[in-house]
Design a protein around this motif. Structure first.
Motif, PDB file in Angstrom:
ATOM      1  N   GLU A  18       0.854  -1.193   0.000  1.00 11.50           N
ATOM      2  CA  GLU A  18       0.000   0.000   0.000  1.00 11.50           C
ATOM      3  C   GLU A  18       0.883   1.233   0.000  1.00 11.50           C
ATOM      4  O   GLU A  18       2.037   1.177   0.433  1.00 11.50           O
ATOM      5  CB  GLU A  18      -0.925   0.008   1.214  1.00 11.50           C
ATOM      6  CG  GLU A  18      -0.184   0.149   2.525  1.00 11.50           C
ATOM      7  CD  GLU A  18      -1.091   0.188   3.739  1.00 11.50           C
ATOM      8  OE1 GLU A  18      -2.248   0.608   3.622  1.00 11.50           O
ATOM      9  OE2 GLU A  18      -0.605  -0.195   4.818  1.00 11.50           O
ATOM     10  N   THR A  26      -5.073   9.577  -1.370  1.00  8.57           N
ATOM     11  CA  THR A  26      -5.389   8.454  -2.247  1.00  8.57           C
ATOM     12  C   THR A  26      -4.550   7.239  -1.884  1.00  8.57           C
ATOM     13  O   THR A  26      -3.364   7.167  -2.208  1.00  8.57           O
ATOM     14  CB  THR A  26      -5.182   8.826  -3.728  1.00  8.57           C
ATOM     15  OG1 THR A  26      -5.879  10.045  -4.002  1.00  8.57           O
ATOM     16  CG2 THR A  26      -5.687   7.726  -4.638  1.00  8.57           C
ATOM     17  N   VAL A  28      -3.403   3.604  -2.373  1.00 10.83           N
ATOM     18  CA  VAL A  28      -3.279   2.728  -3.533  1.00 10.83           C
ATOM     19  C   VAL A  28      -2.748   1.369  -3.083  1.00 10.83           C
ATOM     20  O   VAL A  28      -1.787   1.291  -2.328  1.00 10.83           O
ATOM     21  CB  VAL A  28      -2.324   3.342  -4.584  1.00 10.83           C
ATOM     22  CG1 VAL A  28      -2.103   2.399  -5.754  1.00 10.83           C
ATOM     23  CG2 VAL A  28      -2.855   4.683  -5.063  1.00 10.83           C
ATOM     24  N   LYS A  30      -1.214  -2.223  -4.507  1.00  9.52           N
ATOM     25  CA  LYS A  30      -0.547  -2.792  -5.674  1.00  9.52           C
ATOM     26  C   LYS A  30      -0.172  -4.239  -5.397  1.00  9.52           C
ATOM     27  O   LYS A  30       0.130  -4.596  -4.264  1.00  9.52           O
ATOM     28  CB  LYS A  30       0.737  -2.017  -5.989  1.00  9.52           C
ATOM     29  CG  LYS A  30       0.528  -0.580  -6.375  1.00  9.52           C
ATOM     30  CD  LYS A  30       1.861   0.095  -6.657  1.00  9.52           C
ATOM     31  CE  LYS A  30       1.681   1.538  -7.082  1.00  9.52           C
ATOM     32  NZ  LYS A  30       2.990   2.164  -7.390  1.00  9.52           N
ATOM     33  N   MET A  35      -1.105  -1.442  -9.791  1.00 10.82           N
ATOM     34  CA  MET A  35      -2.307  -1.043  -9.057  1.00 10.82           C
ATOM     35  C   MET A  35      -3.490  -1.971  -9.338  1.00 10.82           C
ATOM     36  O   MET A  35      -3.719  -2.353 -10.478  1.00 10.82           O
ATOM     37  CB  MET A  35      -2.747   0.370  -9.456  1.00 10.82           C
ATOM     38  CG  MET A  35      -1.839   1.458  -9.028  1.00 10.82           C
ATOM     39  SD  MET A  35      -2.539   3.111  -9.303  1.00 10.82           S
ATOM     40  CE  MET A  35      -2.849   3.100 -11.047  1.00 10.82           C
ATOM     41  N   LEU A  38      -7.773   1.583  -5.567  1.00  7.89           N
ATOM     42  CA  LEU A  38      -7.467   2.923  -5.070  1.00  7.89           C
ATOM     43  C   LEU A  38      -8.679   3.453  -4.325  1.00  7.89           C
ATOM     44  O   LEU A  38      -9.814   3.243  -4.771  1.00  7.89           O
ATOM     45  CB  LEU A  38      -7.207   3.904  -6.216  1.00  7.89           C
ATOM     46  CG  LEU A  38      -6.132   3.662  -7.234  1.00  7.89           C
ATOM     47  CD1 LEU A  38      -6.643   2.817  -8.364  1.00  7.89           C
ATOM     48  CD2 LEU A  38      -5.656   4.994  -7.765  1.00  7.89           C
ATOM     49  N   ASP A  40      -9.987   7.020  -1.833  1.00  9.42           N
ATOM     50  CA  ASP A  40      -9.714   8.319  -1.237  1.00  9.42           C
ATOM     51  C   ASP A  40     -10.115   8.258   0.234  1.00  9.42           C
ATOM     52  O   ASP A  40     -11.295   8.114   0.558  1.00  9.42           O
ATOM     53  CB  ASP A  40     -10.501   9.394  -1.982  1.00  9.42           C
ATOM     54  CG  ASP A  40     -10.165  10.785  -1.495  1.00  9.42           C
ATOM     55  OD1 ASP A  40     -10.355  11.057  -0.291  1.00  9.42           O
ATOM     56  OD2 ASP A  40      -9.727  11.607  -2.314  1.00  9.42           O
TER      57      ASP A  40
END
Length: 120
Positions: A18, A26, A28, A30, A35, A38, A40
């Motif tokens: 992360e 944001t 994210v 992966k 990615m 995602l 917010d």
């Protein structure tokens, strides 16, 4: 389901990291540097529970037709990404987890064979 539950679920998957590569809000996730999710953080804290997830293009269209709270990916490639606004009245936590799984699996499937084999 809240953002911490999503975070825990995403991090429970193999080789997931992360980070905040774009800004301080944001978050994210992966897999092997690619990615797959995602969200917010401030939006979740204010009640706008959105997460961007990768999706098979055909299924993405079906989901958008069937669910009012699934839209083309905000600030993402609209063909391959959906923005899912989680609302417990329209979607179960297990369905959201299924969408996260699908996104993760799509990204893993697209990795080079050597990397993919190290994940499985």
């Amino acid at each position: 389901m809240d953002v911490e539950m999503i975070r825990d679920y995403c991090l429970s998957k193999k080789q997931v990291t992360e980070g905040f590569p774009f800004d301080d809000n944001t978050l994210v996730f992966k897999v092997a540097g690619k990615m797959f999710a995602l969200c917010d953080i401030s939006s979740w804290e204010s009640g706008a529970n959105g997460i961007n997830l990768k999706c098979d293009p055909e299924w993405a269209l079906e989901l958008r037709d069937e669910y009012e709270n699934i839209k083309p990916g905000f600030h993402m490639n609209k063909v391959h990404w959906n923005t899912v606004t989680y609302d417990a009245t329209e979607m179960t936590p297990s369905f959201l987890m299924k969408l996260i799984d699908h996104s993760y699996e799509l990204v893993v499937k697209g990795l080079p064979k050597k990397v993919r084999d190290s994940i499985v």
